[in-house]
Scaffold this motif. Structure first.
Motif, PDB file in Angstrom:
ATOM      1  N   ASP A  34       0.883  -1.156   0.000  1.00  0.00           N
ATOM      2  CA  ASP A  34       0.000   0.000   0.000  1.00  0.00           C
ATOM      3  C   ASP A  34       0.922   1.208   0.000  1.00  0.00           C
ATOM      4  N   ARG A  40      -4.228  -0.026  -1.818  1.00  0.00           N
ATOM      5  CA  ARG A  40      -4.625   1.278  -1.295  1.00  0.00           C
ATOM      6  C   ARG A  40      -3.548   2.327  -1.586  1.00  0.00           C
ATOM      7  N   LEU A  63      -2.838   6.419  -0.502  1.00  0.00           N
ATOM      8  CA  LEU A  63      -3.239   7.626   0.216  1.00  0.00           C
ATOM      9  C   LEU A  63      -2.527   8.809  -0.437  1.00  0.00           C
ATOM     10  N   GLU A  85      -0.207  10.928   9.399  1.00  0.00           N
ATOM     11  CA  GLU A  85      -1.432  10.433   8.737  1.00  0.00           C
ATOM     12  C   GLU A  85      -1.190   9.037   8.140  1.00  0.00           C
ATOM     13  N   ARG A 128      -1.264   6.593  10.957  1.00  0.00           N
ATOM     14  CA  ARG A 128      -2.643   6.376  11.431  1.00  0.00           C
ATOM     15  C   ARG A 128      -3.369   5.423  10.481  1.00  0.00           C
ATOM     16  N   THR A 129      -3.120   5.558   9.184  1.00  0.00           N
ATOM     17  CA  THR A 129      -3.853   4.774   8.189  1.00  0.00           C
ATOM     18  C   THR A 129      -3.304   3.354   8.061  1.00  0.00           C
ATOM     19  N   PHE A 130      -1.975   3.231   7.995  1.00  0.00           N
ATOM     20  CA  PHE A 130      -1.387   1.923   7.663  1.00  0.00           C
ATOM     21  C   PHE A 130      -0.629   1.271   8.829  1.00  0.00           C
TER      22      PHE A 130
END
Ligand code: COA
Length: 246
Positions: free
Chosen positions: A6, A31, A33, A51, A54-56
């Motif tokens: 990702d 994914r 971002l 960020e 937080r996402t991955f």
């Protein structure tokens, strides 16, 4: 991404980022971002890294690819033009590397791939700004490889030559070189393509390169060893671009 990552892409323009992220998602099913940031502004990179985490929840690979370049004789470069290219290329590479190291790599290890260039090997004309900035990146690669090796961080430079379909080719006289038959001077007799460079990055980031650090992988078909310094052709490209921008 085709090999399982990702991805987070960071750049200055949200619309361009969104378009690129959508293409990448569609092509790979992974994914992606898309975060706005400027490598010259560390705070924007800190926000992007936070960020991303937080996402991955993890970061394994950092690719420092941001660069600015154009042809310009040294005596015509403004002080700000020289500074701007150094701020994007070399300082941007340092900013992103330090931030990712402090936020994640120091405790978990990782791989940093710095996209550099061969411009400084022969002192390419009209390229003192970019060549010296990329030379600083190669030096940084060695310094950080030594300093961060004990944290299981590998740091490697990848130096592409002329690659078709890139902003670099458009800005640095690629069309003129092609029209003049200059690609025949490259030992492999052709420019490279983006997939070939991606394969180099994939190798360096993968466990196949687990014992590789602090070095530069040149991927240029042998170009820098045989291509001459095209002074007049480069000056012609510079003057025509200058006229077009006036
Ligand atoms: N020739 C000479 N000087 C140039 C130039 C050119 N083609 N393009 C910009 N500059 C100068 C500007 O005049 C300015 O100096 P000044 O304030 O003394 O006039 C300085 O460089 C900064 O330019 P600016 O446009 O204000 O900065 P920016 O951050 O918006 O742009 C660049 C950065 C210059 C690198 C811009 O070309 C860029 O962002 N390019 C996109 C990425 C890229 O170049 N990719 C190709 C990589 S091979």
């Amino acid at each position: 991404m085709r090999h399982g990552c990702d991805t987070v892409i960071v750049s200055r323009n949200q619309q361009r980022l969104n378009e690129a992220a959508e293409k990448l998602r569609t092509a790979t099913g992974r994914r992606c971002l898309a975060l706005v940031g400027d490598v010259r502004q560390p705070q924007t990179l800190i926000s992007a890294v936070e960020e991303a985490l937080r996402t991955f929840s993890r970061i394994d690979i950092l690719i420092n690819n941001a660069a600015g370049n154009f042809l310009c004789p040294a005596s015509s470069l403004s002080f700000n033009a020289f500074k701007t290219v150094h701020e994007i290329d070399s300082m941007g590479t340092f900013n992103a590397s330090k931030i990712v190291y402090e936020h994640y790599f120091r405790d978990h290890g990782g791989v940093i791939i710095n996209i550099s260039a061969t411009l400084d090997y022969k002192g390419q004309v009209l390229q003192v700004h970019a060549g010296s900035a990329k030379a600083a990146i190669d030096a940084m690669t060695r310094h950080l490889a030594v300093e961060w090796g004990p944290s299981k961080v590998r740091v490697i430079s990848l130096a592409p030559g002329p690659i078709v379909g890139t902003e670099g080719m458009r800005r640095l006289g690629g069309q003129v070189a092609e029209a003049a038959g200059l690609y025949n001077m490259i030992p492999l007799q052709r420019p490279g393509n983006k997939t070939e460079i991606a394969h180099g990055a994939l190798f360096l980031a993968s466990p196949l390169a687990a014992y590789v650090t602090g070095t530069t992988l040149v991927m240029d078909g042998g170009s820098w060893m045989t291509s001459p310094n095209y002074l007049q052709a480069s000056l012609d490209v510079w003057s025509s671009q200058k006229k077009a921008n006036q």
